[in-house]
Scaffold this motif. Structure first.
Motif, PDB file in Angstrom:
ATOM      1  N   VAL A 180      34.399  10.684 -29.629  1.00 12.73           N
ATOM      2  CA  VAL A 180      33.784  11.401 -28.503  1.00 12.73           C
ATOM      3  C   VAL A 180      33.824  12.918 -28.693  1.00 12.73           C
ATOM      4  O   VAL A 180      33.381  13.664 -27.809  1.00 12.73           O
ATOM      5  CB  VAL A 180      34.471  11.031 -27.166  1.00 12.73           C
ATOM      6  CG1 VAL A 180      34.288   9.551 -26.878  1.00 12.73           C
ATOM      7  CG2 VAL A 180      35.944  11.410 -27.160  1.00 12.73           C
ATOM      8  N   LEU A 181      34.320  13.370 -29.828  1.00 12.02           N
ATOM      9  CA  LEU A 181      34.315  14.806 -30.121  1.00 12.02           C
ATOM     10  C   LEU A 181      33.161  15.116 -31.066  1.00 12.02           C
ATOM     11  O   LEU A 181      33.083  14.539 -32.159  1.00 12.02           O
ATOM     12  CB  LEU A 181      35.639  15.231 -30.777  1.00 12.02           C
ATOM     13  CG  LEU A 181      36.906  15.128 -29.933  1.00 12.02           C
ATOM     14  CD1 LEU A 181      38.127  15.472 -30.780  1.00 12.02           C
ATOM     15  CD2 LEU A 181      36.830  16.037 -28.723  1.00 12.02           C
ATOM     16  N   PRO A 182      32.239  16.000 -30.692  1.00 12.30           N
ATOM     17  CA  PRO A 182      31.158  16.364 -31.617  1.00 12.30           C
ATOM     18  C   PRO A 182      31.734  16.931 -32.915  1.00 12.30           C
ATOM     19  O   PRO A 182      32.781  17.589 -32.906  1.00 12.30           O
ATOM     20  CB  PRO A 182      30.390  17.452 -30.849  1.00 12.30           C
ATOM     21  CG  PRO A 182      30.780  17.274 -29.416  1.00 12.30           C
ATOM     22  CD  PRO A 182      32.175  16.737 -29.421  1.00 12.30           C
ATOM     23  N   LYS A 242      35.171  19.671 -33.689  1.00 10.77           N
ATOM     24  CA  LYS A 242      36.450  19.221 -34.235  1.00 10.77           C
ATOM     25  C   LYS A 242      37.214  20.355 -34.915  1.00 10.77           C
ATOM     26  O   LYS A 242      38.449  20.396 -34.863  1.00 10.77           O
ATOM     27  CB  LYS A 242      36.221  18.059 -35.216  1.00 10.77           C
ATOM     28  CG  LYS A 242      35.769  16.784 -34.521  1.00 10.77           C
ATOM     29  CD  LYS A 242      35.414  15.686 -35.505  1.00 10.77           C
ATOM     30  CE  LYS A 242      34.933  14.434 -34.768  1.00 10.77           C
ATOM     31  NZ  LYS A 242      34.485  13.370 -35.697  1.00 10.77           N
ATOM     32  N   THR A 243      36.497  21.273 -35.548  1.00  9.92           N
ATOM     33  CA  THR A 243      37.178  22.406 -36.173  1.00  9.92           C
ATOM     34  C   THR A 243      37.901  23.233 -35.121  1.00  9.92           C
ATOM     35  O   THR A 243      39.052  23.640 -35.308  1.00  9.92           O
ATOM     36  CB  THR A 243      36.178  23.289 -36.938  1.00  9.92           C
ATOM     37  OG1 THR A 243      35.596  22.535 -38.000  1.00  9.92           O
ATOM     38  CG2 THR A 243      36.875  24.513 -37.523  1.00  9.92           C
ATOM     39  N   PHE A 244      37.226  23.485 -33.992  1.00  9.68           N
ATOM     40  CA  PHE A 244      37.865  24.256 -32.933  1.00  9.68           C
ATOM     41  C   PHE A 244      39.091  23.524 -32.386  1.00  9.68           C
ATOM     42  O   PHE A 244      40.139  24.137 -32.162  1.00  9.68           O
ATOM     43  CB  PHE A 244      36.894  24.530 -31.788  1.00  9.68           C
ATOM     44  CG  PHE A 244      37.559  25.190 -30.612  1.00  9.68           C
ATOM     45  CD1 PHE A 244      37.879  26.533 -30.649  1.00  9.68           C
ATOM     46  CD2 PHE A 244      37.886  24.460 -29.478  1.00  9.68           C
ATOM     47  CE1 PHE A 244      38.518  27.144 -29.575  1.00  9.68           C
ATOM     48  CE2 PHE A 244      38.511  25.061 -28.399  1.00  9.68           C
ATOM     49  CZ  PHE A 244      38.826  26.407 -28.452  1.00  9.68           C
ATOM     50  N   VAL A 245      38.982  22.225 -32.161  1.00 10.78           N
ATOM     51  CA  VAL A 245      40.112  21.457 -31.637  1.00 10.78           C
ATOM     52  C   VAL A 245      41.300  21.551 -32.595  1.00 10.78           C
ATOM     53  O   VAL A 245      42.455  21.685 -32.167  1.00 10.78           O
ATOM     54  CB  VAL A 245      39.710  19.988 -31.400  1.00 10.78           C
ATOM     55  CG1 VAL A 245      40.928  19.136 -31.028  1.00 10.78           C
ATOM     56  CG2 VAL A 245      38.673  19.905 -30.290  1.00 10.78           C
ATOM     57  N   GLU A 287      31.130  29.741 -27.884  1.00 11.68           N
ATOM     58  CA  GLU A 287      30.512  28.418 -27.872  1.00 11.68           C
ATOM     59  C   GLU A 287      29.159  28.445 -27.180  1.00 11.68           C
ATOM     60  O   GLU A 287      28.950  29.187 -26.222  1.00 11.68           O
ATOM     61  CB  GLU A 287      31.442  27.439 -27.147  1.00 11.68           C
ATOM     62  CG  GLU A 287      30.992  25.990 -27.181  1.00 11.68           C
ATOM     63  CD  GLU A 287      32.019  25.067 -26.538  1.00 11.68           C
ATOM     64  OE1 GLU A 287      31.627  24.283 -25.653  1.00 11.68           O
ATOM     65  OE2 GLU A 287      33.204  25.149 -26.913  1.00 11.68           O
ATOM     66  N   HIS A 288      28.231  27.629 -27.701  1.00 12.46           N
ATOM     67  CA  HIS A 288      26.974  27.390 -27.007  1.00 12.46           C
ATOM     68  C   HIS A 288      26.766  25.880 -26.905  1.00 12.46           C
ATOM     69  O   HIS A 288      27.655  25.108 -27.291  1.00 12.46           O
ATOM     70  CB  HIS A 288      25.800  28.080 -27.701  1.00 12.46           C
ATOM     71  CG  HIS A 288      25.661  27.779 -29.163  1.00 12.46           C
ATOM     72  ND1 HIS A 288      25.018  26.657 -29.622  1.00 12.46           N
ATOM     73  CD2 HIS A 288      26.091  28.449 -30.282  1.00 12.46           C
ATOM     74  CE1 HIS A 288      25.027  26.647 -30.941  1.00 12.46           C
ATOM     75  NE2 HIS A 288      25.673  27.709 -31.373  1.00 12.46           N
ATOM     76  N   SER A 289      25.659  25.447 -26.390  1.00  8.45           N
ATOM     77  CA  SER A 289      25.497  24.035 -26.035  1.00  8.45           C
ATOM     78  C   SER A 289      25.606  23.081 -27.213  1.00  8.45           C
ATOM     79  O   SER A 289      26.088  21.954 -27.064  1.00  8.45           O
ATOM     80  CB  SER A 289      24.142  23.831 -25.336  1.00  8.45           C
ATOM     81  OG  SER A 289      24.089  24.548 -24.136  1.00  8.45           O
TER      82      SER A 289
END
Length: 285
Positions: free
Chosen positions: A95-97, A101-104, A237-239
């Motif tokens: 459920v993570l685009p 994932k890099t940001f997470v 971040e953007h959409s």
């Protein structure tokens, strides 16, 4: 790092940036770099973009070629030792685009985080109910995935861990407090949660009041991640994606903007008073 979450995607991202910047500063071409480790120029490009495994021996040779001091080399090589760990967010991977994932991963590794938010509360301070309401009619998230997305967001929060909690500082626009996400009951609970978090030494929250019409956040939201080793990364971040800011001159602007936003906004004590006023207003309606 025991309470911070080393992540292979984030680690590769950081190492790749270190390799590219060091090479460019040394004015060494990718061809010259490839000869140093007996590889193709394509491999140098892959190493710098994190698209191939970055072996400690290759990293050490390349950084030495670029004239990087030994202490810094050891720090980057030590990062590579964490690249074989499984991502902590594996249970939520579906459920993570991919772009997120890099940001997470970076977020999990950071020691401190600053956020400016104009439309909603930062994820670190959201209650499950508030987060679920944000996702309820999202164009990006399928209804069947909402529960798992909310669980992932809650798992990312490190404000109340007993050891090595995240040092969190944020400025939110006053409009966020008036937007009744999820309805009055959900918003009241959310505001109470903010007041509880603000009692913690590692949480500093400022409200930007309507009385300050122009400030350094007027052009958009942003996040600053403070990583171990006195390293920072900006995140916008953007959409459908994000921009990572690592250039030193640009980072200085974002760091200055963060300080100026905190100075222009209400103090934490004044912000707490405004939260209490909003709770009272909800109760009286």
């Amino acid at each position: 790092m025991s309470e911070r979450r080393a992540d292979p995607t984030a680690v590769s991202f950081l190492i790749g940036y270190e390799l590219r910047v060091a090479r460019e500063r040394a004015r060494v071409s990718q061809v010259e770099a490839s000869k140093e480790i007996g590889s193709s120029t394509a491999k140098i490009n892959y190493l710098e973009t994190g698209r191939t495994q970055q072996q400690p021996a290759d990293i050490r040779k390349l950084l030495a070629l670029y004239g990087v001091d030994e202490k810094h080399i050891d720090r980057v090589v030590s990062l590579a030792a964490r690249a074989d760990q499984n991502p902590w967010w594996t249970p939520f991977g579906e459920v993570l685009p991919d772009w997120f994932k890099t940001f997470v991963g970076l977020e999990g590794m950071c020691e401190g985080l600053f956020a400016f938010e104009s439309m909603k509360l930062p994820g670190q301070v959201q209650t499950p109910e508030y987060a679920r309401a944000l996702f309820a009619d999202s164009i990006e998230i399928a209804p069947l995935e909402i529960d798992q997305v909310v669980k992932a967001r809650m798992a990312r929060q490190r404000l109340e861990t007993e050891t090595a909690p995240l040092n969190f500082r944020a400025v939110i626009d006053e409009a966020v407090l008036h937007r009744l996400v999820g309805g009055p009951a959900v918003m009241r609970q959310q505001l109470e949660h903010l007041l509880d978090l603000m009692k913690r030494d590692n949480v500093e929250l400022h409200v930007m009041p309507f009385s300050v019409p122009v400030h350094d956040g007027i052009n958009g939201d942003f996040v600053l991640l403070d990583l171990p080793g006195d390293r920072s990364i900006g995140y916008v971040e953007h959409s459908t994606g994000a921009l990572y800011v690592q250039d030193e001159d640009q980072l200085r602007w974002y760091k200055l903007a963060a300080e100026r936003l905190c100075a222009a906004a209400l103090s934490p004590a004044e912000s707490a008073d405004m939260l209490a006023t909003r709770i009272a207003a909800i109760d009286n309606n």
